[in-house]
Design a protein around this motif. Structure first.
Motif, mmCIF file in Angstrom:
data_model
loop_
_atom_site.group_PDB
_atom_site.id
_atom_site.type_symbol
_atom_site.label_atom_id
_atom_site.label_comp_id
_atom_site.label_asym_id
_atom_site.label_seq_id
_atom_site.Cartn_x
_atom_site.Cartn_y
_atom_site.Cartn_z
ATOM 1 N N ARG A 45 47.270 35.402 22.298
ATOM 2 C CA ARG A 45 47.430 36.580 21.454
ATOM 3 C C ARG A 45 48.180 37.700 22.159
ATOM 4 N NH1 ARG A 45 44.088 37.284 16.916
ATOM 5 N NH2 ARG A 45 45.156 39.290 16.761
ATOM 6 N N ASP A 46 47.840 37.944 23.410
ATOM 7 C CA ASP A 46 48.475 39.042 24.135
ATOM 8 C C ASP A 46 48.351 38.778 25.635
ATOM 9 O OD1 ASP A 46 49.731 41.537 24.564
ATOM 10 O OD2 ASP A 46 47.782 42.470 24.918
ATOM 11 N N VAL A 47 49.346 39.232 26.386
ATOM 12 C CA VAL A 47 49.327 39.081 27.832
ATOM 13 C C VAL A 47 50.063 40.256 28.454
ATOM 14 C CG1 VAL A 47 51.402 37.626 27.767
ATOM 15 C CG2 VAL A 47 49.940 37.584 29.787
ATOM 16 N N LYS A 48 49.555 40.727 29.576
ATOM 17 C CA LYS A 48 50.200 41.811 30.310
ATOM 18 C C LYS A 48 49.951 41.610 31.799
ATOM 19 C CE LYS A 48 46.251 44.876 29.497
ATOM 20 N NZ LYS A 48 45.821 46.177 28.939
ATOM 21 N N VAL A 49 50.895 42.077 32.601
ATOM 22 C CA VAL A 49 50.811 41.956 34.056
ATOM 23 C C VAL A 49 50.635 43.352 34.643
ATOM 24 C CG1 VAL A 49 51.973 41.192 36.158
ATOM 25 C CG2 VAL A 49 52.228 39.887 34.047
ATOM 26 N N ILE A 50 49.646 43.505 35.489
ATOM 27 C CA ILE A 50 49.302 44.790 36.092
ATOM 28 C C ILE A 50 49.266 44.622 37.605
ATOM 29 C CG2 ILE A 50 47.577 46.637 36.185
ATOM 30 C CD1 ILE A 50 46.592 45.696 33.468
ATOM 31 N N LYS A 51 49.631 45.679 38.309
ATOM 32 C CA LYS A 51 49.537 45.674 39.763
ATOM 33 C C LYS A 51 48.410 46.597 40.192
ATOM 34 C CE LYS A 51 52.219 46.038 44.013
ATOM 35 N NZ LYS A 51 53.546 46.284 44.623
ATOM 36 N N GLY A 52 47.504 46.050 40.946
ATOM 37 C CA GLY A 52 46.353 46.812 41.418
ATOM 38 C C GLY A 52 45.411 45.900 42.175
ATOM 39 N N ARG A 53 44.161 46.316 42.272
ATOM 40 C CA ARG A 53 43.135 45.509 42.928
ATOM 41 C C ARG A 53 42.327 44.797 41.847
ATOM 42 N NH1 ARG A 53 43.592 50.042 46.228
ATOM 43 N NH2 ARG A 53 43.909 49.534 48.440
#
Length: 260
Positions: A45-53
């Motif tokens: 349905r949805d996907v996102k890429v995040i940078k963090g811990r």
């Protein structure tokens, strides 16, 4: 003449032999129960890429993907007289080394899982205890106690009913999930997940019996395996790294100063 201890040892040895034979027959009897009617389907349905811990114990920032998906599965053929519970999971498969197009190595990461317990048998200890030794409250109701039809249901029962109506399993083995958020993020040892190509989602399960071997879903690589259809989503690509806007970054920095 045999002593009491010798007689007890003989009885115990005969009992363990009979128990092992019965357990073996129960474990082999599931071979007569077909499981080819299993169906499953998963859709992104949805996907996102995040940078963090991604975790509180992470020592460095890295890229990770968060998913939402739809799941439709009918796993009722996996429940039989020897099924204790069913472990169901959704996992993502993606190339291990995106820089090497000729490499066939594939990484797998579980993004969601749940446990479906088998329906309680009418001959279980709890059911027989409730039948022949009902609790005091039930005995009072049967003996002509006050009716509770007009009383309001307690808050705890309302919460339980709401959870049952909103639960993942409408019936044993039936899953209908819409816009389900993944429990676990997708990461990589390289710390880079943005723009990763050829990612797929698939459904897997593990049948945990009362006695006998664990049965796995087809395509899991483990034996023994059950029959049935393993659902897989069409291949998709992970998006670029989600960037924080200038206004949002300034706001986060201002909030950080206030906290300090």
């Amino acid at each position: 003449m045999h002593s009491t201890l010798n007689r007890a040892q003989a009885v115990f040895g005969f009992f363990t032999t009979v128990a092992l034979v019965v357990a073996g027959l129960a474990a082999l009897s599931v071979l007569l129960y077909p499981t080819d009617g299993v169906t499953s389907q998963v859709q992104l349905r949805d996907v996102k890429v995040i940078k963090g811990r991604p975790h509180y114990y992470s020592t460095r920032k890295e890229e990770y993907a968060q998913l939402r998906f739809d799941l439709d599965a009918d796993l009722t053929p996996l429940f039989n007289w020897n099924t204790k519970q069913l472990f169901v999971y959704v996992y993502a498969a993606y190339p291990s080394d995106p820089t090497n197009a000729s490499s066939s190595a594939v990484s797998h990461a579980v993004v969601w899982d749940t446990i479906l317990s088998a329906p309680e048998s009418a001959y279980s200890f709890a059911a027989l205890k409730e039948r022949f030794f009902p609790p005091a409250s039930a005995a009072k109701r049967k003996s002509g106690g006050k009716s509770t039809a007009g009383r309001k249901a307690p808050a705890s029962s309302k919460k339980t009913a709401g959870k049952a109506a909103k639960g993942t399993a409408a019936a044993p083995g039936i899953l209908r999930l819409r816009d389900q958020k993944a429990k676990y993020q997708i990461g990589d040892v390289s710390g880079r997940m943005a723009e990763r190509e050829n990612v797929t989602l698939a459904v897997g399960w593990n049948v945990q019996p009362w006695v006998g071997a664990l049965w796995w879903s087809p395509g899991s690589g483990s034996v023994p395996r059950t029959m049935g259809g393993v659902g897989a989503s069409p291949a998709f690509d992970l998006p670029a790294l989600r960037k924080v806007g200038a206004a949002a970054a300034a706001q986060q920095q201002q909030q950080g100063k206030k906290v300090v």
